[in-house]
Scaffold this motif. Structure first.
Motif, PDB file in Angstrom:
ATOM      1  N   ASP A  11     -73.480-110.541 -12.876  1.00  0.00           N
ATOM      2  CA  ASP A  11     -73.469-111.653 -11.927  1.00  0.00           C
ATOM      3  C   ASP A  11     -73.703-111.157 -10.510  1.00  0.00           C
ATOM      4  O   ASP A  11     -73.124-110.176 -10.075  1.00  0.00           O
ATOM      5  CB  ASP A  11     -72.134-112.413 -11.982  1.00  0.00           C
ATOM      6  CG  ASP A  11     -72.181-113.570 -12.957  1.00  0.00           C
ATOM      7  OD1 ASP A  11     -73.223-113.733 -13.618  1.00  0.00           O
ATOM      8  OD2 ASP A  11     -71.187-114.296 -13.056  1.00  0.00           O
ATOM      9  N   GLY A  12     -74.572-111.859  -9.800  1.00  0.00           N
ATOM     10  CA  GLY A  12     -74.876-111.468  -8.431  1.00  0.00           C
ATOM     11  C   GLY A  12     -75.886-110.342  -8.339  1.00  0.00           C
ATOM     12  O   GLY A  12     -76.269-109.948  -7.257  1.00  0.00           O
ATOM     13  N   ARG A  13     -76.321-109.805  -9.470  1.00  0.00           N
ATOM     14  CA  ARG A  13     -77.319-108.735  -9.469  1.00  0.00           C
ATOM     15  C   ARG A  13     -78.549-109.161 -10.260  1.00  0.00           C
ATOM     16  O   ARG A  13     -79.277-108.344 -10.788  1.00  0.00           O
ATOM     17  CB  ARG A  13     -76.728-107.452 -10.064  1.00  0.00           C
ATOM     18  CG  ARG A  13     -75.525-106.925  -9.286  1.00  0.00           C
ATOM     19  CD  ARG A  13     -75.021-105.631  -9.858  1.00  0.00           C
ATOM     20  NE  ARG A  13     -75.995-104.568  -9.719  1.00  0.00           N
ATOM     21  CZ  ARG A  13     -76.163-103.823  -8.628  1.00  0.00           C
ATOM     22  NH1 ARG A  13     -75.435-104.031  -7.566  1.00  0.00           N
ATOM     23  NH2 ARG A  13     -77.057-102.875  -8.602  1.00  0.00           N
ATOM     24  N   PRO A  56     -75.560-117.196  -9.236  1.00  0.00           N
ATOM     25  CA  PRO A  56     -76.015-116.542  -8.006  1.00  0.00           C
ATOM     26  C   PRO A  56     -77.168-115.590  -8.339  1.00  0.00           C
ATOM     27  O   PRO A  56     -77.092-114.837  -9.308  1.00  0.00           O
ATOM     28  CB  PRO A  56     -74.783-115.769  -7.527  1.00  0.00           C
ATOM     29  CG  PRO A  56     -73.961-115.556  -8.755  1.00  0.00           C
ATOM     30  CD  PRO A  56     -74.267-116.704  -9.693  1.00  0.00           C
ATOM     31  N   LEU A  57     -78.240-115.666  -7.577  1.00  0.00           N
ATOM     32  CA  LEU A  57     -79.393-114.796  -7.805  1.00  0.00           C
ATOM     33  C   LEU A  57     -79.702-113.994  -6.555  1.00  0.00           C
ATOM     34  O   LEU A  57     -79.588-114.500  -5.437  1.00  0.00           O
ATOM     35  CB  LEU A  57     -80.624-115.639  -8.174  1.00  0.00           C
ATOM     36  CG  LEU A  57     -80.568-116.382  -9.506  1.00  0.00           C
ATOM     37  CD1 LEU A  57     -81.685-117.412  -9.582  1.00  0.00           C
ATOM     38  CD2 LEU A  57     -80.670-115.397 -10.660  1.00  0.00           C
ATOM     39  N   LEU A  58     -80.093-112.736  -6.755  1.00  0.00           N
ATOM     40  CA  LEU A  58     -80.509-111.896  -5.623  1.00  0.00           C
ATOM     41  C   LEU A  58     -81.882-112.295  -5.123  1.00  0.00           C
ATOM     42  O   LEU A  58     -82.218-112.053  -3.967  1.00  0.00           O
ATOM     43  CB  LEU A  58     -80.559-110.423  -6.033  1.00  0.00           C
ATOM     44  CG  LEU A  58     -79.255-109.661  -6.057  1.00  0.00           C
ATOM     45  CD1 LEU A  58     -79.516-108.211  -6.440  1.00  0.00           C
ATOM     46  CD2 LEU A  58     -78.564-109.723  -4.708  1.00  0.00           C
ATOM     47  N   GLY A  59     -82.710-112.856  -6.005  1.00  0.00           N
ATOM     48  CA  GLY A  59     -84.057-113.225  -5.595  1.00  0.00           C
ATOM     49  C   GLY A  59     -84.872-113.731  -6.755  1.00  0.00           C
ATOM     50  O   GLY A  59     -84.382-113.844  -7.885  1.00  0.00           O
ATOM     51  N   MET A  60     -86.145-114.027  -6.443  1.00  0.00           N
ATOM     52  CA  MET A  60     -87.068-114.545  -7.438  1.00  0.00           C
ATOM     53  C   MET A  60     -88.411-113.841  -7.295  1.00  0.00           C
ATOM     54  O   MET A  60     -88.859-113.564  -6.189  1.00  0.00           O
ATOM     55  CB  MET A  60     -87.287-116.048  -7.214  1.00  0.00           C
ATOM     56  CG  MET A  60     -86.038-116.871  -7.325  1.00  0.00           C
ATOM     57  SD  MET A  60     -86.268-118.573  -6.760  1.00  0.00           S
ATOM     58  CE  MET A  60     -87.538-119.120  -7.853  1.00  0.00           C
ATOM     59  N   LEU A  61     -89.044-113.587  -8.444  1.00  0.00           N
ATOM     60  CA  LEU A  61     -90.420-113.093  -8.503  1.00  0.00           C
ATOM     61  C   LEU A  61     -91.211-114.140  -9.275  1.00  0.00           C
ATOM     62  O   LEU A  61     -90.894-114.417 -10.440  1.00  0.00           O
ATOM     63  CB  LEU A  61     -90.488-111.757  -9.250  1.00  0.00           C
ATOM     64  CG  LEU A  61     -90.182-110.503  -8.446  1.00  0.00           C
ATOM     65  CD1 LEU A  61     -89.796-109.358  -9.369  1.00  0.00           C
ATOM     66  CD2 LEU A  61     -91.386-110.116  -7.611  1.00  0.00           C
ATOM     67  N   ALA A  62     -92.212-114.745  -8.637  1.00  0.00           N
ATOM     68  CA  ALA A  62     -92.999-115.794  -9.280  1.00  0.00           C
ATOM     69  C   ALA A  62     -94.458-115.364  -9.337  1.00  0.00           C
ATOM     70  O   ALA A  62     -94.997-114.869  -8.356  1.00  0.00           O
ATOM     71  CB  ALA A  62     -92.861-117.099  -8.500  1.00  0.00           C
TER      72      ALA A  62
END
Length: 131
Positions: A11-13, A56-62
């Motif tokens: 979580d969170g990572r 919770p997300l550190l980020g997104m790659l689309a």
């Protein structure tokens, strides 16, 4: 419940991969795991939004131009309720106009395919820092 424990530990990572084709998804997943992060996969914009609301997300790659994903629409919809999550967009030369629109709507960076592994790592290290 070992699977549940592993989800809790990460979580969170977690970093969301949106609309990535099989080879790219595997490469990105391997890179994220090597950096101590956990990939979470979404095929569509709707799945991505569900994931973003759920954890919770550190980020997104689309990835632009693959499958049913619409990264430009995704960036617009994410920014409507979340200004903070970093979004990196993968694109081809043919989809650079869409990538520019995604940047204008709030994506942090674009990465042109075929991308350099070192550049990918640099962007991930910069934008997807835990804590």
């Amino acid at each position: 419940a070992p699977a549940l424990a592993s989800v809790t530990e990460s979580d969170g990572r977690q970093v969301l991969l949106v609309g990535c084709d099989g080879d790219v998804q595997q490469l990105l997943s391997d890179r994220l795991r090597a950096s101590g992060l956990s990939p979470v996969v979404a095929e569509t914009v709707e799945e991505a939004l569900e994931q973003l609301h759920a954890r919770p997300l550190l980020g997104m790659l689309a990835e632009l131009g693959v499958g049913t994903s619409d990264p430009v629409g995704l960036v617009q919809r994410v920014r409507a309720f979340n200004q903070r999550v970093p979004i990196l967009v993968l694109c081809t030369a043919a989809s650079q106009d869409q990538a520019s629109r995604a940047m204008a709507l709030g994506a942090q960076a674009t990465l042109l395919k075929p991308f350099d592994a070192g550049e990918l790592q640099r962007l991930m290290d910069y934008w997807f820092r835990p804590g």
